[in-house]
Enzyme design. Structure first.
Site, short mmCIF file in Angstrom:
data_model
loop_
_atom_site.label_atom_id
_atom_site.label_comp_id
_atom_site.label_asym_id
_atom_site.label_seq_id
_atom_site.Cartn_x
_atom_site.Cartn_y
_atom_site.Cartn_z
N LYS A 1 20.30 -50.88 -5.75
CA LYS A 1 20.88 -50.82 -7.09
C LYS A 1 20.47 -49.52 -7.80
O LYS A 1 21.29 -48.86 -8.42
CB LYS A 1 20.43 -52.04 -7.92
CG LYS A 1 20.89 -53.36 -7.33
CD LYS A 1 20.59 -54.54 -8.24
CE LYS A 1 19.13 -54.94 -8.27
NZ LYS A 1 18.62 -55.55 -7.02
N ARG B 1 19.71 -62.18 -13.75
CA ARG B 1 19.25 -62.66 -12.45
C ARG B 1 19.31 -64.17 -12.34
O ARG B 1 18.97 -64.73 -11.30
CB ARG B 1 17.80 -62.22 -12.23
CG ARG B 1 17.64 -61.02 -11.28
CD ARG B 1 16.18 -60.68 -11.27
NE ARG B 1 15.70 -59.98 -10.14
CZ ARG B 1 15.44 -58.68 -10.11
NH1 ARG B 1 15.74 -57.91 -11.11
NH2 ARG B 1 14.90 -58.15 -9.03
N ARG C 1 9.68 -48.53 1.57
CA ARG C 1 9.85 -47.86 0.27
C ARG C 1 8.49 -47.48 -0.32
O ARG C 1 7.53 -48.22 -0.25
CB ARG C 1 10.58 -48.80 -0.70
CG ARG C 1 10.73 -48.19 -2.09
CD ARG C 1 11.78 -48.89 -2.91
NE ARG C 1 11.37 -50.19 -3.40
CZ ARG C 1 12.12 -50.92 -4.22
NH1 ARG C 1 13.30 -50.50 -4.61
NH2 ARG C 1 11.68 -52.10 -4.63
N ARG D 1 4.72 -50.40 -3.78
CA ARG D 1 4.63 -51.39 -4.86
C ARG D 1 4.04 -52.68 -4.29
O ARG D 1 4.34 -53.05 -3.17
CB ARG D 1 6.05 -51.71 -5.38
CG ARG D 1 6.50 -50.78 -6.46
CD ARG D 1 7.98 -50.89 -6.78
NE ARG D 1 8.50 -52.24 -6.93
CZ ARG D 1 9.75 -52.51 -7.31
NH1 ARG D 1 10.59 -51.53 -7.56
NH2 ARG D 1 10.17 -53.75 -7.41
N ARG E 1 10.80 -62.89 -2.71
CA ARG E 1 11.81 -62.38 -3.64
C ARG E 1 13.22 -62.66 -3.12
O ARG E 1 14.13 -62.94 -3.89
CB ARG E 1 11.62 -60.87 -3.84
CG ARG E 1 10.37 -60.54 -4.65
CD ARG E 1 10.00 -59.07 -4.54
NE ARG E 1 10.96 -58.21 -5.20
CZ ARG E 1 11.06 -56.90 -4.96
NH1 ARG E 1 10.27 -56.32 -4.08
NH2 ARG E 1 11.95 -56.18 -5.61
P1 AMP Z 1 13.23 -55.09 -9.64
O1 AMP Z 1 12.60 -53.77 -9.82
O2 AMP Z 1 14.57 -55.20 -10.32
O3 AMP Z 1 13.30 -55.54 -8.19
O4 AMP Z 1 12.30 -56.16 -10.40
C1 AMP Z 1 10.94 -56.35 -10.01
C2 AMP Z 1 10.45 -57.69 -10.53
O5 AMP Z 1 10.56 -57.74 -11.96
C3 AMP Z 1 11.23 -58.91 -10.04
O6 AMP Z 1 10.81 -59.35 -8.77
C4 AMP Z 1 10.90 -59.91 -11.14
O7 AMP Z 1 9.58 -60.43 -11.00
C5 AMP Z 1 10.92 -59.05 -12.39
N1 AMP Z 1 12.27 -58.99 -12.99
C6 AMP Z 1 13.08 -57.91 -13.08
N2 AMP Z 1 14.24 -58.22 -13.69
C7 AMP Z 1 14.16 -59.55 -13.98
C8 AMP Z 1 15.05 -60.48 -14.57
N3 AMP Z 1 16.28 -60.13 -14.99
N4 AMP Z 1 14.63 -61.76 -14.71
C9 AMP Z 1 13.41 -62.15 -14.31
N5 AMP Z 1 12.52 -61.33 -13.71
C10 AMP Z 1 12.89 -60.04 -13.55
#
Ligand code: AMP
Length: 215
Positions: free
Chosen positions: A13, A88, A127, A160, A171
């Site tokens: 993304k 999400r 990554r 990370r 996840r």
């Molecule tokens: P990402 O970088 O988008 O993969 O997000 C990393 C982590 O942040 C996810 O695994 C969730 O723990 C949290 N997170 C990000 N966006 C959301 C969302 N819209 N709702 C809930 N948790 C989120």
């Protein structure tokens, strides 16, 4: 332009967003980035979110929805936006519909980046990210010139915590349970655009341009 980038963690993304931004300078709103910068700054929101993130779980809806409502009211977002990592859950999607209704705005498209779980695991375990400026690297496809050091800013390039394999699997299962139902939700609204996430790095941009040309 108002779009959502949907897709499993690791579907690309952020990469797709970067190529879209170069052509359409709309606000790129990534909830993951917002949460990580809160953690870095040591805010209360960051401290609360970190526990969920490290476990590969979703941060509770009310926290995310309040954070996004504030963000979408900012001036740059009123001109157009690309949402990356939000919504999400169905509850978040419904809240977003309400926020946009209030603002009298409509979504143009919801791009679904389609990818198999095993491809995600391969991508995410390789990554790396700069702790300082956020630049993304990949140990196979795009390593930094000097291991562990950012080419852009000299910061530490690290993995990370949530890119470790056990957390990635968690996840992915959260994605299938809670986020995948959004495909049907937006499919019914007639704005879903599926794109192969293993294709070119500007695949979404190309599809959006085609859509625009046909409009
Ligand atoms: P990402 O970088 O988008 O993969 O997000 C990393 C982590 O942040 C996810 O695994 C969730 O723990 C949290 N997170 C990000 N966006 C959301 C969302 N819209 N709702 C809930 N948790 C989120």
């Amino acid at each position: 332009m108002r779009i959502i980038l949907l897709g499993a963690p690791g579907a690309g993304k952020g990469t797709q967003a970067d190529s879209i931004k170069a052509k359409y300078p709309v606000a790129h709103i990534s909830t993951g980035d917002m949460l990580r910068s809160n953690i870095k700054e040591g805010t209360e929101l960051g401290r609360n979110a970190e526990v969920y993130m490290d476990a590969g779980k979703l941060v509770p809806d009310d926290v995310i929805i309040a954070m996004m409502e504030r963000r979408l009211m900012e001036d740059d977002a009123k001109e157009g936006f690309m949402l990356d990592g939000f919504p999400r859950t169905i509850a978040q999607a419904k809240a977003l519909d309400e926020i946009l209704d209030k603002m009298k705005l409509k979504l143009d498209a919801v791009v679904d980046l389609v990818i198999e779980d095993d491809a995600v695991v391969g991508r995410l375990t390789s990554r790396r990210v700069c702790r300082q400026c956020g630049e993304i690297y990949n140990t196979v496809m795009k390593p930094s010139s000097k291991e562990g050091v950012c080419d852009k800013c000299g910061g530490d390039v690290v993995q990370r915590d949530d890119d470790k394999e056990d957390v990635i699997r968690k996840r992915l299962s959260v994605f299938h349970e809670q986020t995948a139902p959004l495909i049907d939700y937006y499919g019914k609204q007639g704005i879903l655009v599926p794109v192969d996430a293993t294709g070119e790095k500007d695949a979404v941009l190309k599809v959006l341009e085609q859509k625009k040309a046909n409009a």
